[in-house]
Every structure is written in C-alpha cells, then in structure tokens.
Scaffold this active site. Structure first.
Site, PDB file in Angstrom:
ATOM      1  N   ASP A  10      -2.566  -2.994   2.054  1.00  0.00           N
ATOM      2  CA  ASP A  10      -3.186  -3.876   3.042  1.00  0.00           C
ATOM      3  C   ASP A  10      -4.423  -3.159   3.559  1.00  0.00           C
ATOM      4  O   ASP A  10      -4.627  -1.966   3.296  1.00  0.00           O
ATOM      5  CB  ASP A  10      -2.212  -4.184   4.183  1.00  0.00           C
ATOM      6  CG  ASP A  10      -2.813  -5.097   5.249  1.00  0.00           C
ATOM      7  OD1 ASP A  10      -3.545  -6.038   4.873  1.00  0.00           O
ATOM      8  OD2 ASP A  10      -2.582  -4.875   6.448  1.00  0.00           O
ATOM      9  N   SER A  11      -5.227  -3.864   4.338  1.00  0.00           N
ATOM     10  CA  SER A  11      -6.406  -3.252   4.941  1.00  0.00           C
ATOM     11  C   SER A  11      -6.046  -2.345   6.112  1.00  0.00           C
ATOM     12  O   SER A  11      -6.884  -1.567   6.560  1.00  0.00           O
ATOM     13  CB  SER A  11      -7.375  -4.337   5.419  1.00  0.00           C
ATOM     14  OG  SER A  11      -6.744  -5.155   6.391  1.00  0.00           O
ATOM     15  N   CYS A  73      -1.787  -8.572   2.081  1.00  0.00           N
ATOM     16  CA  CYS A  73      -3.031  -8.880   2.780  1.00  0.00           C
ATOM     17  C   CYS A  73      -3.475 -10.272   2.357  1.00  0.00           C
ATOM     18  O   CYS A  73      -3.657 -10.527   1.157  1.00  0.00           O
ATOM     19  CB  CYS A  73      -4.096  -7.849   2.419  1.00  0.00           C
ATOM     20  SG  CYS A  73      -5.751  -8.208   3.048  1.00  0.00           S
ATOM     21  N   GLU A 151      -4.923  -4.031  15.307  1.00  0.00           N
ATOM     22  CA  GLU A 151      -5.166  -2.656  14.859  1.00  0.00           C
ATOM     23  C   GLU A 151      -5.469  -1.726  16.034  1.00  0.00           C
ATOM     24  O   GLU A 151      -5.208  -0.526  15.960  1.00  0.00           O
ATOM     25  CB  GLU A 151      -6.330  -2.622  13.860  1.00  0.00           C
ATOM     26  CG  GLU A 151      -6.020  -3.234  12.518  1.00  0.00           C
ATOM     27  CD  GLU A 151      -5.229  -2.317  11.607  1.00  0.00           C
ATOM     28  OE1 GLU A 151      -5.328  -1.085  11.762  1.00  0.00           O
ATOM     29  OE2 GLU A 151      -4.515  -2.834  10.724  1.00  0.00           O
ATOM     30  N   CYS A 183      -2.254 -14.156   7.639  1.00  0.00           N
ATOM     31  CA  CYS A 183      -2.661 -12.749   7.655  1.00  0.00           C
ATOM     32  C   CYS A 183      -1.437 -11.960   8.070  1.00  0.00           C
ATOM     33  O   CYS A 183      -0.719 -12.354   8.996  1.00  0.00           O
ATOM     34  CB  CYS A 183      -3.809 -12.528   8.631  1.00  0.00           C
ATOM     35  SG  CYS A 183      -4.181 -10.785   8.968  1.00  0.00           S
ATOM     36  N   HIS A 185      -1.076  -9.364   9.693  1.00  0.00           N
ATOM     37  CA  HIS A 185      -1.094  -8.862  11.075  1.00  0.00           C
ATOM     38  C   HIS A 185      -0.458  -9.862  12.053  1.00  0.00           C
ATOM     39  O   HIS A 185      -0.004  -9.480  13.123  1.00  0.00           O
ATOM     40  CB  HIS A 185      -2.535  -8.601  11.544  1.00  0.00           C
ATOM     41  CG  HIS A 185      -3.185  -7.403  10.936  1.00  0.00           C
ATOM     42  ND1 HIS A 185      -3.716  -7.410   9.670  1.00  0.00           N
ATOM     43  CD2 HIS A 185      -3.400  -6.157  11.432  1.00  0.00           C
ATOM     44  CE1 HIS A 185      -4.246  -6.215   9.409  1.00  0.00           C
ATOM     45  NE2 HIS A 185      -4.064  -5.446  10.459  1.00  0.00           N
TER      46      HIS A 185
END
Length: 276
Positions: A10-11, A73, A151, A183, A185
C-alpha cells in the site's frame, strides 16, 4: 502446501486494514507488508507514477520470496493492476474485483463509492461494477483528504469529522445505505461515517472481500500454508512517525517495522535493495 509469505503493499498505513482481515481468515499464513511511505499519497499522482511505484513494490516483494501479492491500495488497483498482471507471472490480486464479486452475489442495485481522487477519476469502480451488474446505479465521491489525515494519526480529530460530514452529503441526500470503502485507509473512519450518516448503512470493507477471495484462491491453487508457526514483516520506504501508533490501533499490537534503503524513483535503472 506452500509456506512462502503473502506479499501486501500500500502507499502507507491503510493497507494494514487488509492485513488485519487476512490475519483473521488465514491465520497460518506468513505475511510481508510493504508501505510505500516515501511516495505517499498515491491519490494525487499521475497514472504513470502510480504504475512506476507499483512495479517497484512488486519487484521488492518478489525479491523477498512471496507466493502471491495483494494490492492493498484502491488507487494502485484502479491505475496499475492490469499493467502489473501483464508484466509479472506471480499472482496479483487487487481490491476491486473481489468486492465487485461480493456486490454481484448480493444482487445490489445501488451503491456508493468513496475513494481517492485518482481512483474516482479513473472510473475503475463504476466501470467494473457496471460490467458485472449493468443496471446498478453508482454514486461516486472523491475524498482527497481522508488518507492524509489518517496517515497523520488524526482520523478521530475534529478535522476528520468535518471532512467526513462534507463527503457524506451526496449519500445522505439519496439515502444510500451501501457504500464501498474504496481506499484501504477508510475503515479507520467507519465509526465516524456511521455517526454522520445517522441511518443503518453497510460499509463494505475491501479488506474483508479480498481476504475471503484470497482464502479461496490459495485453497484452490494448493498454496495454503499448513504450518502452525507464522512470521510477519513490515517494511517502509521512509520512516513515518505516526505509522507505528496507527498500526497498533489497527492490529492491536506493537510491530517490528523495518526500513528499506536505496529505494528510489529510478529503481528501473538501478535496483539495489538493502534491508535493515
């Protein structure tokens, strides 16, 4: 039987919500997680950049000897999965197809999608949904700030609540009660989303659909790990001060997080991986 690890990338920290679900469904599997924190966020990058980062991630995981790779992601899945699957022989699974299969199995006729700006711009969710369910109505909403707020460890802050309120308006207007968290997140915001909508809603966690798909895939291909001992490793491409704290909240434990040095945007020309 195959005791090689499942590779996940993932990012940043969001893909840990997928890792958490894979843990539940595949408790014997070894896992290697790669968070490309150096290039975060992916949502505002070009398709070409996302493909380049994704190739680097896959190559890194292959070097670590994984048996299958999960793109945890939404942006990388929507922009890069076809390129990756054509370039590499290793099985690569994204978050979109397993989720579309789930929605099709439930016979849903209307769905909401929240995702990064890049994912919504690509139209990947709506395209894949309508290929499988031509009559489905899709309401898309780009949520460009949510991944960055997560994040930074501020998902539960007033800022987080304020942007959730704004992003949920199109769904409240139409009383849409099934929303894809496009997403990885976004499951971090699940409680706030439910509070803001104020009605019963199914928030479709792609980590759940991917983990169930992966479980069946490994069984069908004879790739399950039958050993009882398991090992997890987490690598980041750049130190991130909030990562460990957020990871503990998602996975309910402290993690040994390692760095990858020599990881840069010219990896196609010069590839040198050194693991701490």
């Amino acid at each position: 039987m195959n005791n090689k690890a499942i590779g996940i990338f993932d990012s940043g920290v969001g893909g840990l919500t997928v890792l958490a679900e894979i843990r539940k469904n595949l408790p014997n599997e070894n896992i290697i997680y790669l968070g490309d924190t150096k290039n975060f966020p992916y949502g505002n990058k070009t398709k070409e950049q996302i493909i380049e980062f994704s190739i680097q991630n896959v190559e890194t995981l292959i070097q670590k000897g994984v048996k299958v790779i999960v793109i945890a992601c939404g942006t990388a899945t929507s922009q890069a999965i076809e390129e990756l699957q054509s370039k590499f022989e290793i099985p690569i699974i994204g978050i979109i197809e397993p989720t579309v299969q789930y929605i099709q199995s439930q016979n849903y006729k209307e769905i909401g999608v929240i995702a990064t700006q890049g994912t919504i711009r690509s139209g990947a969710w709506e395209q894949k949904l309508k290929q499988s369910i031509p009559e489905i109505k899709v309401t898309n909403k780009a949520c460009p700030m949510l991944a960055e707020i997560a994040e930074e460890g501020k998902a539960q802050s007033e800022q987080g609540r304020k942007v959730i309120k704004e992003y949920m308006e199109p769904f409240k207007e139409r009383n849409i009660d099934k929303i894809i968290l496009g997403c990885t997140h976004y499951p971090i915001y699940e409680k706030i989303i439910r509070e803001e909508l104020g009605y019963e809603v199914e928030l479709i966690n792609t980590g759940v659909t991917v983990s169930k798909y992966l479980q069946k895939y490994l069984k069908d291909k004879g790739l399950e790990n039958q050993e009882k001992s398991k090992n997890e490793k987490i690598f980041l491409t750049k130190p991130e001060k909030h990562f460990k704290e957020i990871a503990k909240n998602i996975l309910d434990e402290n993690l040994d997080i390692q760095a990858i040095w020599g990881y840069n945007n010219n990896m196609r020309l010069r590839r040198k991986y050194v693991f701490d």
